[in-house]
Design a protein around this motif. Structure first.
Motif, PDB file in Angstrom:
ATOM      1  N   PRO A 138       0.798  -1.232   0.000  1.00 15.83           N
ATOM      2  CA  PRO A 138       0.000   0.000   0.000  1.00 15.83           C
ATOM      3  C   PRO A 138       0.833   1.285   0.000  1.00 15.83           C
ATOM      4  CG  PRO A 138      -0.981  -1.601   1.473  1.00 15.83           C
ATOM      5  CD  PRO A 138       0.348  -2.167   1.049  1.00 15.83           C
ATOM      6  N   VAL A 139       2.036   1.251   0.576  1.00  9.98           N
ATOM      7  CA  VAL A 139       2.879   2.452   0.557  1.00  9.98           C
ATOM      8  C   VAL A 139       3.226   2.833  -0.874  1.00  9.98           C
ATOM      9  CG1 VAL A 139       5.130   3.387   1.222  1.00  9.98           C
ATOM     10  CG2 VAL A 139       3.827   2.018   2.859  1.00  9.98           C
ATOM     11  N   PHE A 140       3.616   1.842  -1.666  1.00  9.05           N
ATOM     12  CA  PHE A 140       3.924   2.101  -3.078  1.00  9.05           C
ATOM     13  C   PHE A 140       2.674   2.548  -3.822  1.00  9.05           C
ATOM     14  CE2 PHE A 140       3.896   0.702  -7.483  1.00  9.05           C
ATOM     15  CZ  PHE A 140       5.058   1.280  -7.972  1.00  9.05           C
ATOM     16  N   LEU A 141       1.549   1.897  -3.575  1.00 11.21           N
ATOM     17  CA  LEU A 141       0.316   2.236  -4.286  1.00 11.21           C
ATOM     18  C   LEU A 141      -0.105   3.678  -4.009  1.00 11.21           C
ATOM     19  CD1 LEU A 141      -1.716  -1.061  -3.717  1.00 11.21           C
ATOM     20  CD2 LEU A 141      -0.715  -0.267  -5.874  1.00 11.21           C
ATOM     21  N   GLU A 142      -0.064   4.069  -2.740  1.00  7.44           N
ATOM     22  CA  GLU A 142      -0.462   5.424  -2.392  1.00  7.44           C
ATOM     23  C   GLU A 142       0.491   6.450  -2.993  1.00  7.44           C
ATOM     24  OE1 GLU A 142      -0.763   4.726   1.942  1.00  7.44           O
ATOM     25  OE2 GLU A 142      -2.806   5.493   1.744  1.00  7.44           O
ATOM     26  N   LYS A 143       1.778   6.145  -2.960  1.00 12.50           N
ATOM     27  CA  LYS A 143       2.781   7.045  -3.539  1.00 12.50           C
ATOM     28  C   LYS A 143       2.571   7.204  -5.046  1.00 12.50           C
ATOM     29  CE  LYS A 143       7.802   7.720  -3.748  1.00 12.50           C
ATOM     30  NZ  LYS A 143       9.135   7.121  -3.412  1.00 12.50           N
ATOM     31  N   SER A 144       2.045   6.144  -5.666  1.00 10.93           N
ATOM     32  CA  SER A 144       1.796   6.161  -7.107  1.00 10.93           C
ATOM     33  C   SER A 144       0.397   6.663  -7.446  1.00 10.93           C
ATOM     34  CB  SER A 144       1.983   4.746  -7.680  1.00 10.93           C
ATOM     35  OG  SER A 144       3.271   4.255  -7.391  1.00 10.93           O
ATOM     36  N   ARG A 145      -0.313   7.191  -6.443  1.00 11.15           N
ATOM     37  CA  ARG A 145      -1.677   7.716  -6.587  1.00 11.15           C
ATOM     38  C   ARG A 145      -2.664   6.639  -7.014  1.00 11.15           C
ATOM     39  NH1 ARG A 145      -0.659  13.181  -9.981  1.00 11.15           N
ATOM     40  NH2 ARG A 145       0.589  11.734 -11.199  1.00 11.15           N
ATOM     41  N   LEU A 146      -2.407   5.426  -6.512  1.00 12.65           N
ATOM     42  CA  LEU A 146      -3.304   4.297  -6.743  1.00 12.65           C
ATOM     43  C   LEU A 146      -3.970   3.916  -5.423  1.00 12.65           C
ATOM     44  CD1 LEU A 146      -0.887   2.200  -8.997  1.00 12.65           C
ATOM     45  CD2 LEU A 146      -2.859   3.556  -9.763  1.00 12.65           C
ATOM     46  N   THR A 147      -4.981   3.074  -5.512  1.00 12.65           N
ATOM     47  CA  THR A 147      -5.721   2.680  -4.316  1.00 12.65           C
ATOM     48  C   THR A 147      -4.919   1.693  -3.491  1.00 12.65           C
ATOM     49  OG1 THR A 147      -7.825   2.979  -5.462  1.00 12.65           O
ATOM     50  CG2 THR A 147      -7.845   1.621  -3.462  1.00 12.65           C
ATOM     51  N   GLY A 148      -4.651   2.039  -2.251  1.00  4.18           N
ATOM     52  CA  GLY A 148      -3.919   1.139  -1.375  1.00  4.18           C
ATOM     53  C   GLY A 148      -3.976   1.611   0.059  1.00  4.18           C
ATOM     54  N   LYS A 149      -4.093   0.661   0.976  1.00  3.27           N
ATOM     55  CA  LYS A 149      -4.140   1.020   2.386  1.00  3.27           C
ATOM     56  C   LYS A 149      -3.906  -0.233   3.230  1.00  3.27           C
ATOM     57  CE  LYS A 149      -7.079   3.446   5.747  1.00  3.27           C
ATOM     58  NZ  LYS A 149      -8.419   4.056   5.973  1.00  3.27           N
ATOM     59  N   PHE A 150      -3.106  -0.092   4.278  1.00  2.02           N
ATOM     60  CA  PHE A 150      -2.932  -1.210   5.193  1.00  2.02           C
ATOM     61  C   PHE A 150      -4.207  -1.390   6.010  1.00  2.02           C
ATOM     62  CE2 PHE A 150       1.750  -0.379   4.821  1.00  2.02           C
ATOM     63  CZ  PHE A 150       2.068  -1.631   4.317  1.00  2.02           C
ATOM     64  N   ILE A 151      -4.422  -2.635   6.404  1.00  5.79           N
ATOM     65  CA  ILE A 151      -5.595  -2.943   7.217  1.00  5.79           C
ATOM     66  C   ILE A 151      -5.138  -3.587   8.522  1.00  5.79           C
ATOM     67  CG2 ILE A 151      -5.982  -5.242   6.190  1.00  5.79           C
ATOM     68  CD1 ILE A 151      -9.006  -4.507   6.267  1.00  5.79           C
ATOM     69  N   ASP A 152      -5.728  -3.130   9.623  1.00  6.51           N
ATOM     70  CA  ASP A 152      -5.344  -3.594  10.958  1.00  6.51           C
ATOM     71  C   ASP A 152      -6.185  -4.814  11.328  1.00  6.51           C
ATOM     72  OD1 ASP A 152      -4.600  -3.941  13.576  1.00  6.51           O
ATOM     73  OD2 ASP A 152      -5.556  -2.109  14.312  1.00  6.51           O
ATOM     74  N   THR A 153      -5.605  -5.996  11.188  1.00  2.38           N
ATOM     75  CA  THR A 153      -6.377  -7.212  11.468  1.00  2.38           C
ATOM     76  C   THR A 153      -6.751  -7.319  12.943  1.00  2.38           C
ATOM     77  OG1 THR A 153      -4.297  -8.449  11.633  1.00  2.38           O
ATOM     78  CG2 THR A 153      -5.444  -8.499   9.519  1.00  2.38           C
ATOM     79  N   LYS A 154      -5.882  -6.820  13.832  1.00  2.14           N
ATOM     80  CA  LYS A 154      -6.226  -6.836  15.259  1.00  2.14           C
ATOM     81  C   LYS A 154      -7.417  -5.919  15.509  1.00  2.14           C
ATOM     82  CE  LYS A 154      -4.390  -6.138  19.919  1.00  2.14           C
ATOM     83  NZ  LYS A 154      -5.554  -5.322  20.364  1.00  2.14           N
ATOM     84  N   GLY A 155      -7.442  -4.790  14.795  1.00  2.00           N
ATOM     85  CA  GLY A 155      -8.569  -3.882  14.931  1.00  2.00           C
ATOM     86  C   GLY A 155      -9.869  -4.512  14.459  1.00  2.00           C
ATOM     87  N   ILE A 156      -9.797  -5.288  13.378  1.00  2.00           N
ATOM     88  CA  ILE A 156     -10.980  -5.999  12.892  1.00  2.00           C
ATOM     89  C   ILE A 156     -11.469  -6.986  13.944  1.00  2.00           C
ATOM     90  CG2 ILE A 156     -11.793  -7.705  11.213  1.00  2.00           C
ATOM     91  CD1 ILE A 156     -10.067  -6.363   9.128  1.00  2.00           C
ATOM     92  N   LYS A 157     -10.540  -7.731  14.506  1.00  2.00           N
ATOM     93  CA  LYS A 157     -10.912  -8.721  15.526  1.00  2.00           C
ATOM     94  C   LYS A 157     -11.539  -8.038  16.743  1.00  2.00           C
ATOM     95  CE  LYS A 157      -8.961 -12.454  18.335  1.00  2.00           C
ATOM     96  NZ  LYS A 157      -7.728 -13.218  18.662  1.00  2.00           N
ATOM     97  N   ASP A 158     -10.935  -6.936  17.189  1.00  2.00           N
ATOM     98  CA  ASP A 158     -11.458  -6.228  18.362  1.00  2.00           C
ATOM     99  C   ASP A 158     -12.850  -5.658  18.081  1.00  2.00           C
ATOM    100  OD1 ASP A 158      -9.139  -6.806  19.710  1.00  2.00           O
ATOM    101  OD2 ASP A 158      -8.227  -4.818  19.397  1.00  2.00           O
TER     102      ASP A 158
END
Length: 542
Positions: free
Chosen positions: A361-381
């Protein structure tokens, strides 16, 4: 005149004998390049030789549109699917690790507590360890099993890889051997599922201590770095920095950093791991005399360093481009060896990958493409809190590893829990779709075809997630894979050698078609749960 007739007769007999012996290949070689995207055949081709990837593409058959058709796209399921001709729904390898409801813990795809390490130090010690490995968790027969059955065991089948699962799953249940790399000793090992003692030729190979020699080298680009025009800057964010180094730039003095980076464990993380495996492949062919028997033999080779470099440095890195240029050289050496030892036209070779890989996602965002990290612990919580609000406090989630979520039995009926969980999850950022096998078996969304091929009744989660495109669990380096998107599903598929026509196809094919193609080429029965749909273009005109 009679003498001339005699010579002609001898020539005809010789040709007939050759035709009879050439009605089946002497050796089948299955090659898996761990984490190879199909596009690497083209993106890096300016730096390839004519005798590696290009030889397979130009003189063989290129299936350009080969895809995986289930999730997660991981190493264990990938190898299992290639060689069984089916998907996790049948073969049971639903991930590299999954949660066992029976044992109340995660299990590894190739673990087997009834077998023990065989490492050349004597007869196997009856001691369960992380080297207690076998294909016992694989629930479907493989094409290699069918070859063994068809020849009453006369065909030899051997699997090799740095990763245990990359050696074990392709070789099947009836293999003579599966050998993999011991990250603590630099040697190739096995388990007593196959043998109590390493064969003499492998003892001799291990005694050469090639891993030790290779790890004393310096990893520098095999071509001038300015030739690597199809990768990013040498120094980039999200690249693995080895311990003892300040940055991730060439060259890498392995001798200097090996002790701080796992010593022999470093081998898999650099392209010299592929070099080691090529030498192991040659030693295996010679040691087991593969391709010299009356019946067809089968060697499965899974190159793992391509995956580790991708995970560590990402799919746009100079390190990855160099790894594939070097891999091209490994293929060239292997092909030349097969030509000399087995004979051109006497072996059938195919090459694919167990999955591909995504941009982080870091590369995607830098390239103005769709990308984002997702917090799996946050999903579980969030899921736990949402369920607690509806049904009261309880330990709802037994295990969560994308895409699988396993739920504990609680006082509230499981069906109510699953309906509520699906609703909660679909409201979360980054979650595109949710599949509950017990509720959605007749649903007909596009993604459901993937899900149905993914779900195994015994081993899969109670619920599966499909993330939005460009989403990836949080990580600090390189990249990963696992989704149902083209980035992770589209892999190379090359056929070469015995009875393979020259050509290419852009028709859509899926990974479970490799085994039926082999079945029909070799006149072998289809494995028990295999697809019955081969890659038909390879048979056109036959």
């Amino acid at each position: 005149m009679n003498y001339r007739i005699f010579l002609v007769a001898i020539a005809l007999v010789s040709q007939l004998a050759h035709a009879q012996t050439n009605d089946k290949p002497k050796l089948v070689v299955g090659i898996v390049l761990d984490q190879m995207r199909a596009e690497y055949l083209y993106r890096f081709q300016d730096n390839y030789s004519e005798n590696g990837f290009k030889r397979l593409m130009n003189d063989g058959f290129n299936v350009k549109n080969m895809h995986y058709n289930y999730v997660p796209t991981y190493t264990g399921p990938g190898h299992a699917s290639i060689y069984t001709g089916t998907t996790p729904a049948n073969h049971g390898i639903v991930a590299n690790d999954w949660y066992s409801r029976e044992k109340g813990r995660t299990v590894y795809c190739a673990e087997d507590e009834t077998v023990f390490l065989t490492d050349g130090s004597g007869v196997s010690k009856k001691e369960v360890s992380s080297y207690s490995r076998s294909p016992r968790n694989l629930k479907s027969q493989t094409i290699t099993d069918e070859l063994k059955l068809a020849t009453s065991g006369r065909s030899k089948v051997v699997g090799i890889s740095l990763k245990d699962r990359g050696a074990i799953l392709p070789a099947g249940h009836m293999a003579d051997y599966a050998f993999w790399y011991h990250s603590e000793t630099g040697k190739f090992i096995t388990s007593n599922y196959y043998t109590e003692k390493l064969p003499a030729w492998l003892e001799q190979f291990n005694a050469r201590q090639l891993a030790d020699s290779l790890l004393d080298l310096t990893w520098e680009t095999i071509r001038p770095i300015q030739d690597y025009k199809n990768s990013g800057a040498d120094k980039a964010v999200m690249e693995k920095v080895f311990k003892g180094r300040k940055d991730a730039t060439f060259p890498y003095n392995l001798k200097k950093i090996r002790k701080k980076n796992g010593n022999f464990g470093l081998m898999s993380q650099v392209p010299f791991g592929n070099t080691l495996l090529t030498q192991m492949a040659k030693a295996t062919i010679e040691g087991e005399k593969l391709g010299s028997h009356d019946d067809t033999d089968f060697l499965t080779i899974s190159y793992s360093s391509t995956d580790y470099v991708g995970h560590g440095f990402g799919i746009r890195s100079k390190e990855l481009e160099d790894t594939y240029v070097r891999m091209d050289g490994e293929l060239s050496e292997l092909l030349n060896f097969l030509d000399d030892s087995v004979g051109k036209g006497n072996y059938l070779l195919f090459l694919s990958a167990d999955h591909a890989g995504s941009d982080n996602p870091v590369f995607l965002e830098k390239s103005r493409l769709t990308g984002k990290f997702i917090d799996t612990k946050g999903i579980k919580d969030s899921l736990n809190m949402g369920l607690a609000k509806l049904f009261g406090q309880a330990d709802y989630i037994a295990h969560f590893s994308v895409p699988h979520i396993y739920f504990n039995d609680v006082d509230t009926p499981k069906e109510e829990i699953l309906k509520a969980a699906a609703s909660i999850l679909k409201s979360l950022d980054g979650v595109k779709e949710v599949y509950v096998p017990s509720l959605h078996s007749s649903r007909n969304l596009d993604i459901d075809a993937f899900f149905r091929k993914s779900v195994n009744k015994m081993n899969s989660g109670d619920l599966l997630l499909h993330l939005d495109q460009g989403r990836m669990p949080t990580r600090t380096e390189g990249t990963t894979h696992g989704t149902a998107y083209n980035d992770d599903t589209h892999v190379p598929m090359l056929w070469y050698g015995w009875h393979v026509p020259k050509g290419s196809s852009v028709a859509k094919h899926t990974i479970d078609q490799i085994t039926p193609t082999l079945s029909f080429l070799l006149d072998l029965p289809l494995p028990d749960t295999s697809s019955d749909q081969p890659i038909e273009e390879i048979f056109e005109g036959k």
